[in-house]
Each structure stands twice: as C-alpha cells, then as structure tokens.
Motif scaffolding. Structure first.
Motif, PDB file in Angstrom:
ATOM      1  N   ILE A  37       0.883  -1.174   0.000  1.00 16.80           N
ATOM      2  CA  ILE A  37       0.000   0.000   0.000  1.00 16.80           C
ATOM      3  C   ILE A  37       0.916   1.218   0.000  1.00 16.80           C
ATOM      4  CG2 ILE A  37      -1.662   1.347   1.325  1.00 16.80           C
ATOM      5  CD1 ILE A  37      -1.523  -2.478   1.373  1.00 16.80           C
ATOM      6  N   TRP A  38       0.825   2.008  -1.064  1.00 17.24           N
ATOM      7  CA  TRP A  38       1.749   3.132  -1.301  1.00 17.24           C
ATOM      8  C   TRP A  38       0.953   4.431  -1.232  1.00 17.24           C
ATOM      9  CZ3 TRP A  38       5.934   2.568  -5.645  1.00 17.24           C
ATOM     10  CH2 TRP A  38       6.832   3.639  -5.582  1.00 17.24           C
ATOM     11  N   VAL A  39       1.198   5.217  -0.186  1.00 19.26           N
ATOM     12  CA  VAL A  39       0.464   6.467   0.044  1.00 19.26           C
ATOM     13  C   VAL A  39       1.353   7.650  -0.320  1.00 19.26           C
ATOM     14  CG1 VAL A  39      -0.787   7.879   1.724  1.00 19.26           C
ATOM     15  CG2 VAL A  39      -0.794   5.384   1.944  1.00 19.26           C
ATOM     16  N   ARG A  40       0.837   8.552  -1.150  1.00 15.62           N
ATOM     17  CA  ARG A  40       1.607   9.718  -1.577  1.00 15.62           C
ATOM     18  C   ARG A  40       0.939  11.009  -1.105  1.00 15.62           C
ATOM     19  NH1 ARG A  40       3.002   7.277  -7.500  1.00 15.62           N
ATOM     20  NH2 ARG A  40       5.140   6.637  -7.075  1.00 15.62           N
ATOM     21  N   GLY A  41       1.735  12.081  -1.060  1.00 17.17           N
ATOM     22  CA  GLY A  41       1.200  13.398  -0.726  1.00 17.17           C
ATOM     23  C   GLY A  41       0.829  13.562   0.732  1.00 17.17           C
ATOM     24  N   ALA A  42       1.486  12.833   1.621  1.00 22.32           N
ATOM     25  CA  ALA A  42       1.127  12.884   3.044  1.00 22.32           C
ATOM     26  C   ALA A  42       1.704  14.129   3.716  1.00 22.32           C
ATOM     27  CB  ALA A  42       1.622  11.633   3.759  1.00 22.32           C
ATOM     28  N   ALA A  43       0.977  14.599   4.712  1.00 27.14           N
ATOM     29  CA  ALA A  43       1.462  15.684   5.572  1.00 27.14           C
ATOM     30  C   ALA A  43       1.246  15.221   7.016  1.00 27.14           C
ATOM     31  CB  ALA A  43       0.733  16.986   5.263  1.00 27.14           C
ATOM     32  N   ASN A  44       0.213  15.717   7.657  1.00 27.73           N
ATOM     33  CA  ASN A  44      -0.107  15.268   9.017  1.00 27.73           C
ATOM     34  C   ASN A  44      -1.603  15.017   9.139  1.00 27.73           C
ATOM     35  OD1 ASN A  44       2.489  15.430  10.672  1.00 27.73           O
ATOM     36  ND2 ASN A  44       2.456  17.442   9.704  1.00 27.73           N
ATOM     37  N   GLU A  45      -2.190  14.422   8.094  1.00 26.02           N
ATOM     38  CA  GLU A  45      -3.628  14.134   8.099  1.00 26.02           C
ATOM     39  C   GLU A  45      -3.992  13.221   9.274  1.00 26.02           C
ATOM     40  OE1 GLU A  45      -2.288  15.155   4.008  1.00 26.02           O
ATOM     41  OE2 GLU A  45      -1.598  13.756   5.559  1.00 26.02           O
ATOM     42  N   LYS A  46      -5.017  13.591  10.017  1.00 28.15           N
ATOM     43  CA  LYS A  46      -5.363  12.869  11.247  1.00 28.15           C
ATOM     44  C   LYS A  46      -5.645  11.397  10.990  1.00 28.15           C
ATOM     45  CE  LYS A  46      -8.331  13.066  15.326  1.00 28.15           C
ATOM     46  NZ  LYS A  46      -8.541  11.601  15.358  1.00 28.15           N
ATOM     47  N   GLN A  47      -6.427  11.102   9.950  1.00 27.93           N
ATOM     48  CA  GLN A  47      -6.790   9.709   9.693  1.00 27.93           C
ATOM     49  C   GLN A  47      -5.558   8.884   9.339  1.00 27.93           C
ATOM     50  OE1 GLN A  47      -9.611   8.942  10.547  1.00 27.93           O
ATOM     51  NE2 GLN A  47     -10.754  10.871  10.491  1.00 27.93           N
ATOM     52  N   LEU A  48      -4.619   9.485   8.630  1.00 25.31           N
ATOM     53  CA  LEU A  48      -3.386   8.779   8.283  1.00 25.31           C
ATOM     54  C   LEU A  48      -2.526   8.550   9.519  1.00 25.31           C
ATOM     55  CD1 LEU A  48      -1.539   7.647   6.061  1.00 25.31           C
ATOM     56  CD2 LEU A  48      -0.586   9.941   5.802  1.00 25.31           C
ATOM     57  N   VAL A  49      -2.413   9.569  10.340  1.00 27.20           N
ATOM     58  CA  VAL A  49      -1.631   9.450  11.581  1.00 27.20           C
ATOM     59  C   VAL A  49      -2.236   8.380  12.489  1.00 27.20           C
ATOM     60  CG1 VAL A  49      -0.921  10.652  13.684  1.00 27.20           C
ATOM     61  CG2 VAL A  49      -0.789  11.829  11.475  1.00 27.20           C
ATOM     62  N   ASP A  50      -3.562   8.422  12.667  1.00 24.91           N
ATOM     63  CA  ASP A  50      -4.233   7.431  13.517  1.00 24.91           C
ATOM     64  C   ASP A  50      -4.085   6.024  12.946  1.00 24.91           C
ATOM     65  OD1 ASP A  50      -5.004   9.505  15.127  1.00 24.91           O
ATOM     66  OD2 ASP A  50      -7.084   9.575  14.414  1.00 24.91           O
ATOM     67  N   GLY A  51      -4.196   5.910  11.621  1.00 24.54           N
ATOM     68  CA  GLY A  51      -4.054   4.600  10.992  1.00 24.54           C
ATOM     69  C   GLY A  51      -2.658   4.040  11.175  1.00 24.54           C
ATOM     70  N   LEU A  52      -1.630   4.890  11.014  1.00 24.93           N
ATOM     71  CA  LEU A  52      -0.262   4.433  11.199  1.00 24.93           C
ATOM     72  C   LEU A  52      -0.007   4.030  12.646  1.00 24.93           C
ATOM     73  CD1 LEU A  52       2.570   4.015  10.034  1.00 24.93           C
ATOM     74  CD2 LEU A  52       3.078   6.398  10.595  1.00 24.93           C
ATOM     75  N   ALA A  53      -0.566   4.790  13.591  1.00 29.16           N
ATOM     76  CA  ALA A  53      -0.393   4.463  15.008  1.00 29.16           C
ATOM     77  C   ALA A  53      -0.972   3.080  15.312  1.00 29.16           C
ATOM     78  CB  ALA A  53      -1.065   5.529  15.871  1.00 29.16           C
ATOM     79  N   HIS A  54      -2.142   2.788  14.742  1.00 28.47           N
ATOM     80  CA  HIS A  54      -2.769   1.472  14.964  1.00 28.47           C
ATOM     81  C   HIS A  54      -1.917   0.375  14.337  1.00 28.47           C
ATOM     82  CE1 HIS A  54      -5.912  -1.590  15.330  1.00 28.47           C
ATOM     83  NE2 HIS A  54      -5.613  -1.922  14.069  1.00 28.47           N
ATOM     84  N   LEU A  55      -1.475   0.572  13.106  1.00 24.68           N
ATOM     85  CA  LEU A  55      -0.707  -0.456  12.410  1.00 24.68           C
ATOM     86  C   LEU A  55       0.665  -0.666  13.040  1.00 24.68           C
ATOM     87  CD1 LEU A  55      -1.642   0.581   8.769  1.00 24.68           C
ATOM     88  CD2 LEU A  55      -2.340  -1.522   9.933  1.00 24.68           C
ATOM     89  N   ALA A  56       1.224   0.400  13.616  1.00 29.32           N
ATOM     90  CA  ALA A  56       2.532   0.275  14.263  1.00 29.32           C
ATOM     91  C   ALA A  56       2.455  -0.658  15.474  1.00 29.32           C
ATOM     92  CB  ALA A  56       3.041   1.642  14.686  1.00 29.32           C
ATOM     93  N   SER A  57       1.317  -0.635  16.162  1.00 31.87           N
ATOM     94  CA  SER A  57       1.146  -1.513  17.324  1.00 31.87           C
ATOM     95  C   SER A  57       0.585  -2.877  16.931  1.00 31.87           C
ATOM     96  CB  SER A  57       0.235  -0.853  18.363  1.00 31.87           C
ATOM     97  OG  SER A  57      -1.021  -0.543  17.790  1.00 31.87           O
ATOM     98  N   HIS A  58       0.097  -2.997  15.690  1.00 26.73           N
ATOM     99  CA  HIS A  58      -0.398  -4.278  15.167  1.00 26.73           C
ATOM    100  C   HIS A  58       0.214  -4.485  13.773  1.00 26.73           C
ATOM    101  CE1 HIS A  58      -3.456  -2.845  18.023  1.00 26.73           C
ATOM    102  NE2 HIS A  58      -3.667  -4.127  18.299  1.00 26.73           N
ATOM    103  N   PRO A  59       1.525  -4.742  13.713  1.00 23.61           N
ATOM    104  CA  PRO A  59       2.219  -4.796  12.417  1.00 23.61           C
ATOM    105  C   PRO A  59       1.587  -5.804  11.456  1.00 23.61           C
ATOM    106  CG  PRO A  59       3.796  -4.789  14.228  1.00 23.61           C
ATOM    107  CD  PRO A  59       2.438  -4.993  14.842  1.00 23.61           C
ATOM    108  N   PRO A  60       1.454  -5.427  10.193  1.00 20.14           N
ATOM    109  CA  PRO A  60       0.866  -6.329   9.194  1.00 20.14           C
ATOM    110  C   PRO A  60       1.802  -7.496   8.893  1.00 20.14           C
ATOM    111  CG  PRO A  60       1.746  -4.370   8.138  1.00 20.14           C
ATOM    112  CD  PRO A  60       1.830  -4.126   9.620  1.00 20.14           C
ATOM    113  N   GLU A  61       1.219  -8.612   8.511  1.00 19.61           N
ATOM    114  CA  GLU A  61       2.017  -9.793   8.215  1.00 19.61           C
ATOM    115  C   GLU A  61       2.100 -10.084   6.719  1.00 19.61           C
ATOM    116  OE1 GLU A  61       0.577 -13.071  10.457  1.00 19.61           O
ATOM    117  OE2 GLU A  61       0.995 -12.161  12.407  1.00 19.61           O
ATOM    118  N   GLY A  62       1.084  -9.661   5.970  1.00 16.41           N
ATOM    119  CA  GLY A  62       1.075  -9.961   4.545  1.00 16.41           C
ATOM    120  C   GLY A  62       1.116  -8.737   3.665  1.00 16.41           C
ATOM    121  N   SER A  63       1.372  -7.570   4.265  1.00 20.40           N
ATOM    122  CA  SER A  63       1.362  -6.325   3.501  1.00 20.40           C
ATOM    123  C   SER A  63       2.528  -5.429   3.908  1.00 20.40           C
ATOM    124  CB  SER A  63       0.053  -5.561   3.716  1.00 20.40           C
ATOM    125  OG  SER A  63      -1.057  -6.310   3.279  1.00 20.40           O
TER     126      SER A  63
END
Length: 348
Positions: free
Chosen positions: A85-111
């Motif tokens: 999953i390749w995300v471009r044009g990021a700054a500090n969007e809340k939904q992106l920040v929250d999503g990364l925080a969740h994934l950082a604590s639950h690292p993906p296994e197949g992505s």
C-alpha cells in the motif's frame, strides 16, 4: 525508533530494508523522496506491475475514508501473495496518523506500507508516531550535499563510460542540487549530449545544462517580482516541461520574498538605499538578477512583503495538505503575486 540518515540509506537498502514492512519517507527534496520510495518499494518483493498487489493511495483518500488505510493493509490479496500500500502526498492528516499508530502496534504480516510525505517538521504528528515505533522506518530526504552530488555524477557517467574534467565537474556541481530528480535529469541530458565524446568539458556543461541548483526557479521568481504575467506563464511552462515540481517554485519565491523583507527592513531602519543593502545581503544574487531585486526593494515596503510572505507560506501549507491541487494552487498564488508586483511597478 528506526531512523535512516542520508549517508546510511544505500547500506540500509542493501542489507536491512527487507526486514521491515512500514516506511515513512519525507523531506523537502520531493525528487529524492520519490526516488527513495521507488527503491524501497522494489525491496518488498511485490510485483509493482500487478494492480491487485500494489495499491496506490493519495493522503486525501485516507483522510476522506477513515478506515481505508487499515482495511487495505489488512485485506488479503485477490490472488494471495504480498501486497504494497503506497500512500503519496502525506502531511499530518489525522486519519493517516491514527491509521499508522494502529498499524505500528499491530504490524501487518502480509502487507507493506510505504508513505511519501513532504517536509515534516520535528515533532509533527506523522513523524512523532513513526519515530516512536520500532516497526516503522523513517527516512529523511534533504537536498544533496557535494558528496551525494558527486556520487550521482559518477554513477551516471560510469554507466555511459564517460569522463569529466575537474573544471566541468565544478561547473556542473554549481548547476545541480536543488531536487534529486531535476539533478539526475540534467546529468542524463548532459550524458546524452556527449555520447560521442569521451571527455566532458566546461563548454559541454555550459551548452546543455540548465540551473537545477535553484531548480530552474530564478526565471519564474524574476517574472513574479517584475510583474510580468506573460513572462511568468512562459517560465512556469518551462519548469513543468522539465518535470520539476511546481511546489519548488512556490517555495523558492517565498524564500526570495523573505530575503526582500529582511533587506527592506534594513533600508527602513537605517535609511539606506537599495543599492547599499544589496552590497551586504545581495552577494549571493547573480549580477543579472540584481536590477530586478533592487526594483522590488524600491516598490515594496516591509509590511507588504511580510503579508505576501505569509500568504505564500499558507499556500505551501495548503499544497502539502492536498497534493492533487498542488500545481494549480501554486500557479494561482504566484500569478496573484505577479499582478501585485505589476501594480506596484506602475505606481513606482
């Protein structure tokens, strides 16, 4: 925190990148951000030509659909196998920040997750999350120094079996460096021009290489300050044709306006003439551009320059928040400044 500095990147790419699944690549050099993101993407082993394995998103897509990022990362591929999953044009969007925080604590296994961002300041939300987790790699991309530029020149010339004289190399170094993609394009253009020669000299560089150290912004900035709308539009089209990010033109104009504000304040406080201030603050300005700068100093006052600087800065922020509108926003903002300059020139 897993932070990869500029001089560590090649080693990280060769030895360690494949052991990680989440990356945040950011910095003011948009060309270098894009180049390094592509290099990291290749280490994932995902087929980048497979539309089901590679999911491209814009930061605005994530912002408008709160669960999109997590859903895409956790979804199984249609035909199995790894996903990117390749995300471009990021700054500090809340939904992106929250999503990364969740994934950082639950690292993906197949992505794998790859985020391209702009110039994130220390302590900004996206950097704070990324730097606080060992499962996320942070890669900063700042403008190339002399060592990096020499390496870039050597790599391109070696691939074409070409050599360059010391004087030509020095001249080339003075003409590149603002943006990695722009710098590489200029070197490749030079290589193509000299394919039938064994040695590149100063004349070759002077004949074929544009000024990519300022990312070809000087012509645009001068048209803005001169109040020349036709010249501005022509210069911008040249920048677009060279595949240089228009964002860099906006950024370059803001820096020039900020310098003008500093110089104008000194003129007002010390009751000096434009030519006097140019002797102290204008040493790095090319002699051909000095008449334009002096005229702008005479026609603008410090308060108006401060307001114009703030407006340009706001446009830069908006362009980072919405990458899809970046070019239009930059051109409209710069054209407005050009028209302001034209009015002041008529009054002057």
């Amino acid at each position: 925190m897993v932070e990869v500095k500029s001089h560590e990147f090649e080693g990280f790419l060769a030895k360690s990148a494949r052991h990680y699944r989440m990356f945040v690549i950011y910095g003011p050099d948009r060309g270098l951000v894009a180049e390094r993101a592509s290099q990291v993407a290749k280490t994932t082993g995902v087929d980048l030509n497979d539309g089901f394995a590679l999911i491209r998103l814009d930061a605005s897509d994530v912002q408008s659909d709160p669960g999109r990022l997590i859903d895409e990362v956790n979804a199984f591929g249609l035909f199995g196998g790894e996903k990117l999953i390749w995300v471009r044009g990021a700054a500090n969007e809340k939904q992106l920040v929250d999503g990364l925080a969740h994934l950082a604590s639950h690292p993906p296994e197949g992505s794998h997750l790859l985020i391209e961002a702009g110039d994130l300041k220390k302590g900004s939300a996206l950097r704070k999350v990324a730097e606080g987790e060992r499962s996320v790699v942070c890669i900063a991309c700042y403008q190339d120094d002399a060592r990096a530029l020499n390496g870039l020149i050597d790599a391109e010339l070696a691939g074409a079996n070409l050599r360059i004289t010391p004087a030509a190399r020095e001249l080339l170094l003075e003409s590149i460096g603002g943006d990695r993609i722009a710098s590489r394009n200029e070197i490749q253009k030079l290589v193509l021009y000299c394919m039938k020669d064994e040695l590149i000299d100063e004349n070759h560089v002077l004949e074929i290489v544009g000024d990519a150290s300022a990312v070809s912004t000087d012509e645009v900035v001068d048209a803005v300050l001169s109040g020349d709308p036709d010249g501005f539009l022509h210069a911008v089209q040249k920048v677009i044709a060279s595949k240089t990010a228009v964002f860099l033109v906006l950024q370059g104009t803001m820096k020039q306006v900020q310098l003008l504000e500093t110089m104008r304040l000194e003129m007002e406080e010390r009751q000096q003439q434009a030519s006097q201030v140019m002797q102290t603050h204008g040493r790095g300005i090319h002699f051909k551009r000095k008449p334009v700068i002096e005229k702008a100093l005479r026609n603008w006052n410090s308060s108006d320059l401060a307001r114009e600087s703030a407006r340009l800065n706001a446009a830069i922020l908006q362009s980072r928040q919405n990458a899809q509108l970046e070019d239009n926003l930059a051109i409209q903002t710069l054209l407005a400044t050009t028209l302001q300059s034209a009015r002041r020139n008529r009054r002057g």
